[in-house]
Design an enzyme around this catalytic site. Structure first.
Site, short mmCIF file in Angstrom:
data_model
loop_
_atom_site.label_atom_id
_atom_site.label_comp_id
_atom_site.label_asym_id
_atom_site.label_seq_id
_atom_site.Cartn_x
_atom_site.Cartn_y
_atom_site.Cartn_z
N ASP A 77 0.79 -1.23 0.00
CA ASP A 77 0.00 0.00 0.00
C ASP A 77 0.83 1.28 0.00
OD1 ASP A 77 1.13 -0.42 2.43
OD2 ASP A 77 -0.73 -0.38 3.59
N GLY A 78 2.09 1.21 -0.49
CA GLY A 78 2.92 2.41 -0.46
C GLY A 78 3.44 2.66 0.94
N HIS A 120 9.75 -11.01 13.14
CA HIS A 120 8.30 -11.17 13.32
C HIS A 120 7.70 -11.97 12.16
CE1 HIS A 120 4.19 -9.63 14.53
NE2 HIS A 120 3.96 -9.83 13.24
N GLU A 121 8.06 -11.59 10.93
CA GLU A 121 7.52 -12.30 9.76
C GLU A 121 7.94 -13.76 9.74
OE1 GLU A 121 5.12 -11.04 8.15
OE2 GLU A 121 5.39 -9.08 9.06
N HIS A 124 5.76 -15.87 11.66
CA HIS A 124 4.59 -16.30 10.88
C HIS A 124 4.97 -17.43 9.92
CE1 HIS A 124 2.04 -13.20 12.45
NE2 HIS A 124 2.58 -12.19 11.78
N HIS A 130 -0.39 -14.13 16.10
CA HIS A 130 -0.04 -13.02 16.98
C HIS A 130 -0.18 -13.39 18.45
CE1 HIS A 130 -0.57 -10.14 13.41
NE2 HIS A 130 0.71 -10.36 13.66
N1 TQI Z 1 1.77 -6.95 8.53
C1 TQI Z 1 0.92 -7.82 9.26
C2 TQI Z 1 1.77 -8.71 10.21
O1 TQI Z 1 2.78 -9.26 9.77
C3 TQI Z 1 0.16 -8.72 8.30
C4 TQI Z 1 -0.74 -9.63 9.06
C5 TQI Z 1 -1.86 -9.30 9.72
C6 TQI Z 1 -0.54 -11.01 9.28
N2 TQI Z 1 -2.39 -10.41 10.33
C7 TQI Z 1 -1.61 -11.44 10.08
C8 TQI Z 1 0.42 -11.91 8.87
C9 TQI Z 1 -1.70 -12.75 10.50
C10 TQI Z 1 0.31 -13.21 9.26
C11 TQI Z 1 -0.75 -13.64 10.10
O2 TQI Z 1 1.40 -8.81 11.36
S1 TQI Z 1 2.25 -5.53 9.16
C12 TQI Z 1 4.18 -5.75 12.61
C13 TQI Z 1 3.92 -5.42 14.03
C14 TQI Z 1 3.44 -5.85 10.36
C15 TQI Z 1 3.21 -5.52 11.67
O3 TQI Z 1 2.92 -4.86 8.09
O4 TQI Z 1 1.14 -4.86 9.76
C16 TQI Z 1 5.39 -6.29 12.25
C17 TQI Z 1 4.64 -6.37 10.00
F1 TQI Z 1 3.85 -6.49 14.76
F2 TQI Z 1 4.87 -4.68 14.54
F3 TQI Z 1 2.81 -4.75 14.12
C18 TQI Z 1 5.63 -6.60 10.93
CL1 TQI Z 1 6.64 -6.56 13.41
ZN ZN Z 2 2.23 -10.25 12.36
CA CA Z 3 3.24 -0.01 3.19
#
Ligand code: TQI
Ligand code: ZN
Ligand code: CA
Ligand code: ZN
Length: 164
Positions: A77-78, A120-121, A124, A130
């Site tokens: 999303d940019g 974090h990724e 997953h 979470h």
């Molecule tokens: N991306 C979300 C995340 O990785 C995408 C997402 C939402 C997701 N729900 C999910 C992925 C359930 C897998 C399973 O959580 S994000 C963070 C944090 C994001 C957010 O870009 O919002 C981090 C990416 F935890 F900090 F909010 C990395 Cl560390």
């Molecule tokens: Zn996450």
């Molecule tokens: Ca973005």
């Protein structure tokens, strides 16, 4: 507390391959390689899993930096908003980790810290959902923490050890 994806998908082998297919312009390739390795090591240190880097072919965990539409049903999303996403363990797209190329990635406090988001990724990619524990890496809110000697929280470790 930690959580898993519905159906609790997990890898059924201990040796997982990863491949970095596309980089960000914000950090040198060498630093990205090193940061990815460090992020994966946080998880391999506390599980029987081993991560093996490959440079061609299909890896279990394909890693790429991409903008907007990038070949799955989840366009970025940019700048701002979504930073990255990763898929639960499995074949094909599953297990892969994508990072939004439109973010300002960094190795420090400015912009978005790549080590924290990558770790974090990969949580997953290994099957963790979470956590509700504010100290956990898998807590769904980005907050900068010092990455020198960064460690998983007790909750992250308990979660991944209950899976592997
Ligand atoms: N991306 C979300 C995340 O990785 C995408 C997402 C939402 C997701 N729900 C999910 C992925 C359930 C897998 C399973 O959580 S994000 C963070 C944090 C994001 C957010 O870009 O919002 C981090 C990416 F935890 F900090 F909010 C990395 Cl560390
Ligand atoms: Zn996450
Ligand atoms: Ca973005
Ligand atoms: Zn994607």
């Amino acid at each position: 507390d930690y959580s898993f994806f519905p159906g609790k998908p997990k890898w059924t082998k201990k040796r997982l391959t990863y491949r970095i297919v596309r980089y960000t312009a914000d950090i040198s390739k060498r630093q990205v390689d090193r940061t990815v390795k460090t992020a994966l090591r946080l998880w391999s240190k506390v599980t029987p899993l081993k991560f093996i880097r490959i440079n061609k072919g299909e890896a279990d965990i394909m890693i790429k930096f991409a903008s907007c539409r990038h070949g799955d049903d989840f366009p970025f999303d940019g700048p701002g908003g979504e930073l990255a996403h990763a898929f639960a363990p499995g074949k094909g797209l599953l297990g892969d980790a994508h990072f939004d190329r439109d973010e300002t990635w960094s190795l420090g406090q400015s912009g978005i810290n790549l080590l924290l988001v990558a770790a974090h990724e990969f949580g997953h990619s290994l099957g963790l959902g979470h956590s509700q524990d504010k100290d956990a890496l898998m807590y769904p809110t980005y907050s900068y923490r010092n990455t020198a000697g960064f460690q998983l929280s007790r909750d992250d470790i308990a979660g991944i050890q209950s899976l592997y």
